[in-house]
Motif scaffolding. Sequence first.
Motif, PDB file in Angstrom:
ATOM      1  N   ASP A 131       0.811  -1.217   0.000  1.00 62.10           N
ATOM      2  CA  ASP A 131       0.000   0.000   0.000  1.00 62.10           C
ATOM      3  C   ASP A 131       0.849   1.274   0.000  1.00 62.10           C
ATOM      4  N   SER A 132       2.137   1.171  -0.335  1.00 58.30           N
ATOM      5  CA  SER A 132       3.037   2.331  -0.261  1.00 58.30           C
ATOM      6  C   SER A 132       3.138   3.115  -1.563  1.00 58.30           C
ATOM      7  N   GLY A 133       2.490   2.616  -2.611  1.00 61.27           N
ATOM      8  CA  GLY A 133       2.467   3.362  -3.868  1.00 61.27           C
ATOM      9  C   GLY A 133       3.498   2.942  -4.892  1.00 61.27           C
ATOM     10  N   PHE A 134       4.214   1.841  -4.636  1.00 62.47           N
ATOM     11  CA  PHE A 134       5.235   1.371  -5.575  1.00 62.47           C
ATOM     12  C   PHE A 134       4.766   0.176  -6.390  1.00 62.47           C
ATOM     13  N   GLY A 135       3.486  -0.163  -6.287  1.00 63.30           N
ATOM     14  CA  GLY A 135       2.988  -1.357  -6.949  1.00 63.30           C
ATOM     15  C   GLY A 135       3.120  -2.568  -6.052  1.00 63.30           C
ATOM     16  N   VAL A 136       2.820  -3.731  -6.606  1.00 64.84           N
ATOM     17  CA  VAL A 136       2.820  -4.972  -5.833  1.00 64.84           C
ATOM     18  C   VAL A 136       3.744  -5.992  -6.493  1.00 64.84           C
ATOM     19  N   LYS A 137       4.164  -6.951  -5.711  1.00 64.96           N
ATOM     20  CA  LYS A 137       4.986  -8.039  -6.235  1.00 64.96           C
ATOM     21  C   LYS A 137       4.150  -8.919  -7.165  1.00 64.96           C
ATOM     22  N   PRO A 138       4.703  -9.438  -8.239  1.00 60.89           N
ATOM     23  CA  PRO A 138       6.103  -9.428  -8.665  1.00 60.89           C
ATOM     24  C   PRO A 138       6.478  -8.273  -9.606  1.00 60.89           C
ATOM     25  N   GLU A 139       5.684  -7.200  -9.601  1.00 65.36           N
ATOM     26  CA  GLU A 139       6.052  -6.033 -10.393  1.00 65.36           C
ATOM     27  C   GLU A 139       7.380  -5.463  -9.877  1.00 65.36           C
ATOM     28  N   GLY A 156       8.240  -2.359  -9.176  1.00 67.40           N
ATOM     29  CA  GLY A 156       8.181  -1.040  -8.562  1.00 67.40           C
ATOM     30  C   GLY A 156       8.852  -0.892  -7.216  1.00 67.40           C
ATOM     31  N   MET A 157       8.732  -1.894  -6.339  1.00 71.58           N
ATOM     32  CA  MET A 157       9.339  -1.773  -5.010  1.00 71.58           C
ATOM     33  C   MET A 157      10.857  -1.720  -5.100  1.00 71.58           C
ATOM     34  N   VAL A 158      11.432  -2.490  -6.029  1.00 72.99           N
ATOM     35  CA  VAL A 158      12.883  -2.452  -6.215  1.00 72.99           C
ATOM     36  C   VAL A 158      13.304  -1.107  -6.806  1.00 72.99           C
ATOM     37  N   LEU A 159      12.561  -0.627  -7.793  1.00 74.50           N
ATOM     38  CA  LEU A 159      12.898   0.655  -8.412  1.00 74.50           C
ATOM     39  C   LEU A 159      12.730   1.796  -7.415  1.00 74.50           C
ATOM     40  N   GLY A 160      11.751   1.677  -6.515  1.00 78.25           N
ATOM     41  CA  GLY A 160      11.596   2.671  -5.451  1.00 78.25           C
ATOM     42  C   GLY A 160      12.784   2.671  -4.513  1.00 78.25           C
ATOM     43  N   PHE A 161      13.294   1.500  -4.185  1.00 80.87           N
ATOM     44  CA  PHE A 161      14.498   1.385  -3.359  1.00 80.87           C
ATOM     45  C   PHE A 161      15.682   2.063  -4.051  1.00 80.87           C
ATOM     46  N   MET A 166      11.560 -13.265  -6.043  1.00 78.05           N
ATOM     47  CA  MET A 166      12.576 -13.524  -7.058  1.00 78.05           C
ATOM     48  C   MET A 166      12.196 -12.878  -8.401  1.00 78.05           C
ATOM     49  N   HIS A 167      10.934 -13.018  -8.786  1.00 75.64           N
ATOM     50  CA  HIS A 167      10.491 -12.435 -10.052  1.00 75.64           C
ATOM     51  C   HIS A 167      10.477 -10.912  -9.996  1.00 75.64           C
ATOM     52  N   MET A 168      10.152 -10.345  -8.833  1.00 72.44           N
ATOM     53  CA  MET A 168      10.239  -8.899  -8.674  1.00 72.44           C
ATOM     54  C   MET A 168      11.658  -8.429  -8.935  1.00 72.44           C
ATOM     55  N   GLY A 169      12.620  -9.134  -8.342  1.00 73.99           N
ATOM     56  CA  GLY A 169      14.014  -8.776  -8.548  1.00 73.99           C
ATOM     57  C   GLY A 169      14.422  -8.880 -10.005  1.00 73.99           C
ATOM     58  N   ARG A 170      14.063  -9.961 -10.632  1.00 73.59           N
ATOM     59  CA  ARG A 170      14.428 -10.149 -12.037  1.00 73.59           C
ATOM     60  C   ARG A 170      13.735  -9.121 -12.924  1.00 73.59           C
ATOM     61  N   ASN A 171      12.466  -8.840 -12.644  1.00 76.22           N
ATOM     62  CA  ASN A 171      11.728  -7.863 -13.453  1.00 76.22           C
ATOM     63  C   ASN A 171      12.337  -6.469 -13.358  1.00 76.22           C
TER      64      ASN A 171
END
Length: 239
Positions: free
Chosen positions: A155-163, A165-170, A191-196
């Motif tokens: 719910d932080s606005g970076f999208g959800v896994k496995p998208e 966004g959370m990695v790109l936000g970091f 894992m897929h979030m990281g690869r994506n």
Amino acid sequence: MAPSPISGILFDKDGTLLDYARTWLPVNRELALFAAQGDGVLADRLLSACGMDPVSGYVVPDSLLAAGNTVEIATGFVEAGSPLSVAALTEQLDAMSADAARHAVPVTDLESFFRDLKEKGYRLGVASSDNERSIRETADRFGFAPYLDYVAGYDSGFGVKPEPGMVLGFCMATGLDPQEVAVVGDNNHDMHMGRNAGAGMTVAVLTGTGSRASLSAASDHCLNDITELESVLPALEVA
């Protein structure tokens, strides 16, 4: 020593920092009973539909209860027969998940673990399919909040896994390139979030719902738990 190509580490929470079985199996039962409005038979059906055997407690890797966010779990409960609306159930499940931080069981001494990584110069973050409040309360309870550069829930606005966004936000929060980031988690959504996102490394741990068999294809390394992480990182420092 050459600079490490991995300068940031983004951790999942449940099943990675926290022992999934000892923390979440009782919570899952409580969530299902609430969603079933006290009907034990229906609660067992909801658990089964979302990936947990109500008798043994076994959770299917990458199922809703293993990897889904609160909205996805609420939707699964409703589709399986919960009389509540997705919106009402999501609100209550978020609150119950945050409260569950008080009963969480860490994999190791998380304050020392994060402090040690921070002192070595790593930028650190947590990205979870749980809500942000729950992550922050967990970090406060176990004393590693001061070492975090970034926190992201579903719910932080970076999208959800496995998208991605959370990695790109970091990366935006730390100034790092995705290739400089290791993503550490217990299921394939991590894992897929990281690869994506193009992360430099994906590291799976076995303190959650995944197995070596289920995680091998999408992870660069599969460890018993996060305490083995530094056995992987030094090899990269001299690459």
